[in-house]
Design an enzyme around this catalytic site. Structure first.
Site, mmCIF file in Angstrom:
data_model
loop_
_atom_site.group_PDB
_atom_site.id
_atom_site.type_symbol
_atom_site.label_atom_id
_atom_site.label_comp_id
_atom_site.label_asym_id
_atom_site.label_seq_id
_atom_site.Cartn_x
_atom_site.Cartn_y
_atom_site.Cartn_z
ATOM 1 N N SER A 148 0.845 -1.186 0.000
ATOM 2 C CA SER A 148 0.000 0.000 0.000
ATOM 3 C C SER A 148 0.882 1.237 0.000
ATOM 4 O O SER A 148 2.008 1.221 0.512
ATOM 5 C CB SER A 148 -0.905 0.020 1.236
ATOM 6 O OG SER A 148 -1.543 1.275 1.393
ATOM 7 N N TYR A 161 -1.681 -0.151 10.554
ATOM 8 C CA TYR A 161 -1.883 -0.645 9.187
ATOM 9 C C TYR A 161 -0.698 -0.264 8.309
ATOM 10 O O TYR A 161 -0.143 -1.103 7.585
ATOM 11 C CB TYR A 161 -3.172 -0.078 8.602
ATOM 12 C CG TYR A 161 -3.361 -0.410 7.137
ATOM 13 C CD1 TYR A 161 -3.733 -1.691 6.746
ATOM 14 C CD2 TYR A 161 -3.147 0.560 6.152
ATOM 15 C CE1 TYR A 161 -3.894 -1.999 5.404
ATOM 16 C CE2 TYR A 161 -3.304 0.255 4.812
ATOM 17 C CZ TYR A 161 -3.679 -1.022 4.442
ATOM 18 O OH TYR A 161 -3.833 -1.334 3.108
#
Length: 253
Positions: A148, A161
């Site tokens: 990501s 995250y």
């Protein structure tokens, strides 16, 4: 679009029950790869496998939990029995659970670590022998990790995250040193906003609203557009490794 060098390959795609994983599995199968679909939701996997077969592709639904070593081992055994050696592994399973760190949501931290980091390691470990063996036989062999943009762009409330995705990006980079000399390619893809189920993981209404507002401003890539990148990267000549791909909506800074 047609991609060369995917027909006849044997792929494992995690997170295949929805979103990015599903789109990748569908596209690889459409290009002639045999695809093992890994996820926890049996009904979704069975339906997807049926759709792929109805469209003329080959797919195997394998219920598996990447957070569980025994589950991954059993999945690998079944895939080897049905399909033989794997030469393409796509780690698309992931979970995103944003909260401030001082909320001390240790349950969510553990779930993200187990899925986003340890899950990737379990899958790679289960198929390392396959990939190295395929490359030694002169075939193309690939590991694709879906990381990501959060790996190196910080977002408030997404510290854990982002840390898990930074680990995936670092892992991908390090694995090239281990696998590259044995002709196994490693590709790390860092998407920005993508239409996927990750956004539905957000349980906090205010955080969900913030994400939705930002997405409306900058837009989002489709899961199919991410799948296109995976198919393109893995269909290059085997001497070419697209090692790092950052894919953002044009308006996302």
């Amino acid at each position: 679009m047609s991609y060369e060098n995917l027909a006849g390959r044997t792929a494992v795609v995690t997170g295949a029950a929805s979103g990015i994983g599903e789109a990748i599995a569908v596209l690889l199968a459409a290009q002639g790869a045999r695809v093992a679909l890994l996820a926890r939701r049996e009904e979704r996997l069975t339906a997807l496998a049926g759709k792929i077969r109805a469209d003329g592709g080959q797919a195997l639904a394998v219920v598996a939990d990447v957070t569980d070593e025994a589950s991954v081992a059993a999945a690998a055994d079944r895939i080897h029995t049905e399909y033989g050696r794997v030469d393409l592994v796509v780690n698309a399973a992931g979970v995103m659970l944003p909260h401030p760190v001082d909320a001390r949501r240790a349950d969510e931290w553990q779930r993200m670590l187990d899925t986003n980091v340890a899950g990737v390691l379990r899958i790679i470990g289960a198929f390392t022998g396959d990939l190295v063996g395929a490359a030694a036989d002169g075939r193309t062999a690939d590991i694709v990790n879906i990381s990501s943009i959060a790996a190196h762009v910080s977002f408030p409330n997404y510290a854990v995250y982002g840390a898990t995705k930074a680990a995936v990006t670092y892992l991908s980079d390090s694995l090239r040193g281990e696998f590259g000399p044995r002709d196994v390619r490693v590709t790390n893809i860092e998407p920005g906003f993508v239409e996927s189920e990750l956004l539905t993981h957000i349980g906090d209404a205010e955080l969900a609203r913030q994400v939705e507002d930002l997405r409306e401003q900058v837009g989002a890539l489709s899961a199919g557009e991410l799948a296109d990148l995976v198919a393109y990267a893995t269909s290059r000549p085997r001497r070419v490794n697209l090692r790092q791909i950052v894919a953002l909506p044009t308006r996302q800074a």
